[in-house]
Every structure is written in structure tokens, then in C-alpha cells.
Scaffold this motif. Structure first.
Motif, mmCIF file in Angstrom:
data_model
loop_
_atom_site.group_PDB
_atom_site.id
_atom_site.type_symbol
_atom_site.label_atom_id
_atom_site.label_comp_id
_atom_site.label_asym_id
_atom_site.label_seq_id
_atom_site.Cartn_x
_atom_site.Cartn_y
_atom_site.Cartn_z
ATOM 1 N N THR A 1 -0.036 6.861 0.272
ATOM 2 C CA THR A 1 0.716 8.084 0.502
ATOM 3 C C THR A 1 -0.185 9.254 0.129
ATOM 4 N N GLY A 2 0.352 10.460 0.139
ATOM 5 C CA GLY A 2 -0.529 11.588 -0.157
ATOM 6 C C GLY A 2 0.202 12.903 -0.274
ATOM 7 N N ARG A 3 -0.611 13.962 -0.268
ATOM 8 C CA ARG A 3 -0.087 15.313 -0.469
ATOM 9 C C ARG A 3 -1.094 16.326 0.081
ATOM 10 N N GLY A 4 -0.585 17.328 0.777
ATOM 11 C CA GLY A 4 -1.413 18.441 1.208
ATOM 12 C C GLY A 4 -1.358 19.529 0.147
ATOM 13 N N TRP B 1 6.567 9.474 -4.065
ATOM 14 C CA TRP B 1 5.628 8.969 -5.067
ATOM 15 C C TRP B 1 6.333 8.034 -6.051
ATOM 16 N N VAL B 2 7.519 8.435 -6.497
ATOM 17 C CA VAL B 2 8.288 7.586 -7.419
ATOM 18 C C VAL B 2 8.658 6.271 -6.734
ATOM 19 N N PHE B 3 9.032 6.354 -5.476
ATOM 20 C CA PHE B 3 9.374 5.141 -4.741
ATOM 21 C C PHE B 3 8.137 4.265 -4.530
ATOM 22 N N ALA B 4 6.994 4.898 -4.267
ATOM 23 C CA ALA B 4 5.747 4.150 -4.104
ATOM 24 C C ALA B 4 5.375 3.424 -5.390
ATOM 25 N N GLY C 1 2.858 7.167 -13.733
ATOM 26 C CA GLY C 1 2.606 5.868 -14.333
ATOM 27 C C GLY C 1 2.040 4.800 -13.417
ATOM 28 N N PHE C 2 1.345 5.191 -12.370
ATOM 29 C CA PHE C 2 0.716 4.194 -11.497
ATOM 30 C C PHE C 2 -0.330 3.386 -12.268
ATOM 31 N N ASN C 3 -0.494 2.143 -11.867
ATOM 32 C CA ASN C 3 -1.460 1.234 -12.490
ATOM 33 C C ASN C 3 -2.882 1.685 -12.155
ATOM 34 N N PRO C 4 -3.665 2.123 -13.155
ATOM 35 C CA PRO C 4 -5.016 2.631 -12.854
ATOM 36 C C PRO C 4 -5.952 1.577 -12.288
ATOM 37 N N GLU C 5 -5.677 0.312 -12.551
ATOM 38 C CA GLU C 5 -6.533 -0.754 -12.030
ATOM 39 C C GLU C 5 -6.261 -1.033 -10.553
ATOM 40 N N MET D 1 -2.789 0.841 -4.398
ATOM 41 C CA MET D 1 -2.208 2.109 -3.962
ATOM 42 C C MET D 1 -3.321 3.121 -3.764
ATOM 43 N N TYR D 2 -3.292 3.819 -2.615
ATOM 44 C CA TYR D 2 -4.241 4.903 -2.341
ATOM 45 C C TYR D 2 -3.452 6.197 -2.152
ATOM 46 N N PHE D 3 -3.918 7.243 -2.824
ATOM 47 C CA PHE D 3 -3.251 8.545 -2.772
ATOM 48 C C PHE D 3 -4.247 9.571 -2.268
ATOM 49 N N GLN D 4 -3.978 10.128 -1.086
ATOM 50 C CA GLN D 4 -4.912 11.053 -0.445
ATOM 51 C C GLN D 4 -4.466 12.501 -0.653
ATOM 52 N N LEU D 5 -5.390 13.317 -1.143
ATOM 53 C CA LEU D 5 -5.151 14.750 -1.295
ATOM 54 C C LEU D 5 -5.986 15.477 -0.257
ATOM 55 N N THR D 6 -5.308 16.078 0.714
ATOM 56 C CA THR D 6 -5.976 16.618 1.896
ATOM 57 C C THR D 6 -6.290 18.103 1.700
ATOM 58 N N ASP D 7 -7.232 18.367 0.818
ATOM 59 C CA ASP D 7 -7.597 19.761 0.533
ATOM 60 C C ASP D 7 -8.183 20.453 1.761
ATOM 61 N N ASP D 8 -8.843 19.685 2.622
ATOM 62 C CA ASP D 8 -9.410 20.271 3.842
ATOM 63 C C ASP D 8 -8.315 20.746 4.794
ATOM 64 N N GLU D 9 -7.277 19.919 4.977
ATOM 65 C CA GLU D 9 -6.215 20.263 5.930
ATOM 66 C C GLU D 9 -5.489 21.538 5.530
#
Length: 369
Positions: free
Chosen positions: A78-81, A94-97, A144-148, A108-116
């Protein structure tokens, strides 16, 4: 815009959304009772966001679950602009993820689209969107996502990882595709036209299927991704959509990070939360106390009740009592707002502590090219 019209795009949401109509318009599928039953069987839990229809629609969720039961793995994305500070509406997928990650023990991969956001917001510099990306990452980590098993991707920082995948995607998309889906014109900058390819890249970062929890307004990006997937010998990404979180100001739009009056930020103080809800939160109550006691309120349009239903009151019995008391007139608008204020401030108090702790270990979550 008439009362039965609405607009839902990745950049603009307006009107009172009819989600059954939106399902038909977007060509998605309603989450069926069979899927809810299967999810409960696999996870051992009936998540309140599912049973209340906060997550209401999907693409190929059934295939993800069927294959999982056969032993096939998947991962989450998932992600966030990052156009501003994180608000409470962003936290819903995010909580559901996080719940999905815990139940299925997946990456889990979380993309932050600073370019967009730099491309789409004329008033924002790339430095500003990159700074917002780091701030937004703290809110994600605080949940609280698992860092590993979790990696945060920032487009401008991780372009070495993203670009080879994005290039494969971009080669299979032409301008007419993006123009048809997004309404791009000759005035649209090249960054926006290419961006869908970058947002698609994390879908194929592992050689297994992906499930994406997201706001339904982001579906068009992944409609294109799904069309391209088989052309590059990849599995179509599966999606699960949540409803749009209403603005504080009421029906007709979503909560927006760029409008302080419509939004509760995760960094707001208790005083700011109280002031915003008391002053701006759209009420389903009557104009005066006597009328309210006599006629009752309408919780279905009341923003305070909707925030409790969507996020802040997971207990169905407590929520039903609030609903019944407000609808009957036993509970006043001020009393309903007071319940929400307390719930939000209790949540944010703990969240803000964890957010500060996240500054110390943010590097553990960041993807390294």
C-alpha cells in the motif's frame, strides 16, 4: 452537481458516493459473504472494518484466498502520496494492512510517492514532498508493522530498485491508455503520465501475487497495472478497497490533507481535535435541543458517528447503543461529539508516542537500493 452525481478519481473526490454504482462504474466486485466467511475461517477473526463494509469491494481477493489455502504465498503493498501531514483517514487501509500482515505473516511494502505529489501539486517543491514522505513514514511505523517483514519505499530515494520494473510496465502503456483512464490532456506534464508505471512497480517487486489494501479512489492506477501484468508475464495485482473517509465538513468529499478544516491530523493536539470536531464536524442533529429530543438525530449522515463506525469504536454493541440513543434523541449532538473527541485523543496520545519512537528506528524499515 446534482445529489445523485459523484466523481471519484485519484486526485478528486466529490459528491455523495453511491458505492453500489461505483462498483459497476469501476468494474470491481462487491465483497461477498463467502469471502467474509473464508477470511474469518483463515484468520480466526471477524474484523470490524469488514463486517461493517468499510472494506466493500475487491479485485481477485477470492483468488488470493483460494491460492493461500492451497499453500501459495502472497505479499502486501500500500502507500501514500505525501502532499502534507498524515490524517486519520489515511490510517484506515494501513491499520487493515497491519492486521493482514499479522494474520497471514507476509511481507509488506509501503510506497511514498514524493515524485507524484511534486508533479501534481504546483505549490509543492520536491524538497517539501520528500520531507512529508519521511514524516508520513513515522505514522506508518507507529502502527506497529513487523520491521523484519516491512519495507518503506520512497520513489526518489529508491529509484534504482523501482525504475527497471517501471520501465517494463511503461513500455506496455501508451498515452491513449492513460488519457482514457485519467483524463490527461496536452497540458499534463510528463511526470504525471509516467507516474502510473512507478506506482505499479512494487506490485512486481516479488515473484508472487500481491494484495493491495487501498482507498477506492486509487483503483484506476491499478486498473492499468492489471492490464499490463500479463504482458510482462506477471500476476495481476489483487485489490481490496475501503470507502472514502468523509471530510469533517460532511457528505460530498473525502478528508483532505490540504484542508485543515476538513481534517484531523495525526499530529493534532487534544485542544485542536476538540476545537475542530466541535466547530466543523457535520451534525445529523436537529437545530435545537427540544426538536432533537422529539425527532432525534440522523447518525447515517453525522460525521462524528461515521468516524466511530469506520475506525474509533470497534465494539458493535457500544456502537449500536450510540446509534440508537442518537437516533431516538436521547443523545445530543454535543454528547456524541464528546465521545468521538475522547476516542480520537486517546488514540492519538498513544500514536504520537509511538511516532516519536519511530524516529529512532526508521532506518530499519527503509528499503536500501
Amino acid at each position: 452537481m446534482s445529489s445523485d452525481e459523484f466523481v471519484v478519481t485519484p486526485w478528486h473526490v466529490e459528491g455523495d458516493i453511491d458505492y453500489d454504482k461505483l462498483i459497476k462504474q469501476f468494474g470491481t466486485q462487491k465483497i461477498s459473504n463467502d469471502i467474509l466467511t473464508k477470511l474469518q475461517k483463515i484468520t480466526g477473526e471477524d474484523h470490524f472494518m469488514l463486517r461493517r463494509g468499510v472494506f466493500f469491494s475487491h479485485r481477485d481477493l477470492n483468488l488470493i484466498l483460494n491460492n493461500y489455502e492451497k499453500g501459495d504465498e502472497f505479499f502486501l503493498y500500500t502507500g501514500r502520496g505525501p502532499s502534507g501531514h498524515t490524517h486519520i483517514g489515511h490510517l484506515v487501509p494501513w491499520v487493515f494492512a497491519k492486521w493482514l500482515q499479522e494474520k497471514f505473516n507476509v511481507n509488506m511494502y509501503f510506497q511514498l510517492t514524493d515524485d507524484e505529489k511534486f508533479f501534481s501539486k504546483q505549490n509543492l517543491s520536491l524538497e517539501q514532498t520528500s520531507n512529508f514522505a519521511l514524516e508520513n513514514a513515522l505514522d506508518f511505523i507507529a502502527l506497529g508493522f513487523n520491521p523484519e517483514k516491512t519495507k518503506i519505499i520512497i520513489d526518489t530515494k529508491n529509484i534504482k530498485t523501482l525504475y527497471p520494473i517501471a520501465a517494463e510496465v511503461a513500455k506496455k502503456i501508451n498515452f491513449s491508455n492513460t488519457k482514457a483512464v485519467f483524463g490527461f490532456t496536452n497540458e499534463t506534464n510528463l511526470g504525471m503520465i509516467f507516474y502510473t508505471s512507478l506506482q505499479s512497480a512494487p506490485c512486481f517487486i516479488e515473484d508472487k501475487p500481491v494484495l493491495i489494501p487501498l482507498g477506492v479512489d486509487q483503483d484506476p492506477h491499478f486498473r492499468i497495472t492489471r492490464d499490463v501484468a500479463q504482458k510482462i508475464n506477471k500476476v495481476k495485482p489483487a485489490l481490496i478497497h475501503n470507502i472514502m473517509i468523509p471530510s469533517l465538513l460532511g457528505p460530498g468529499g473525502k478528508m483532505s490533507a490540504s484542508d485543515e478544516k476538513s481534517t484531523i491530523y495525526t499530529t493534532d493536539s487534544p485542544e485542536q481535535v476538540k476545537k475542530k470536531i466541535n466547530k466543523y464536524a457535520f451534525s445529523g442533529g436537529q437545530p435545537d435541543i427540544d426538536e432533537h429530543r422529539k425527532v432525534g438525530g440522523d447518525p447515517d449522515i453525522d460525521v462524528s458517528y461515521q468516524y466511530l463506525r469506520i475506525f474509533f469504536e470497534p465494539d458493535d454493541i457500544k456502537l449500536k447503543k450510540i446509534y440508537d440513543d442518537y437516533k431516538s434523541g436521547k443523545m445530543l449532538t454535543g454528547e456524541l461529539k464528546a465521545i468521538l473527541i475522547e476516542k480520537i485523543n486517546n488514540f492519538l496520545s498513544l500514536h504520537q508516542e509511538k511516532r516519536e519512537e519511530a524516529r529512532k528506528n526508521i532506518d530499519a524499515y527503509m528499503m536500501k537500493d
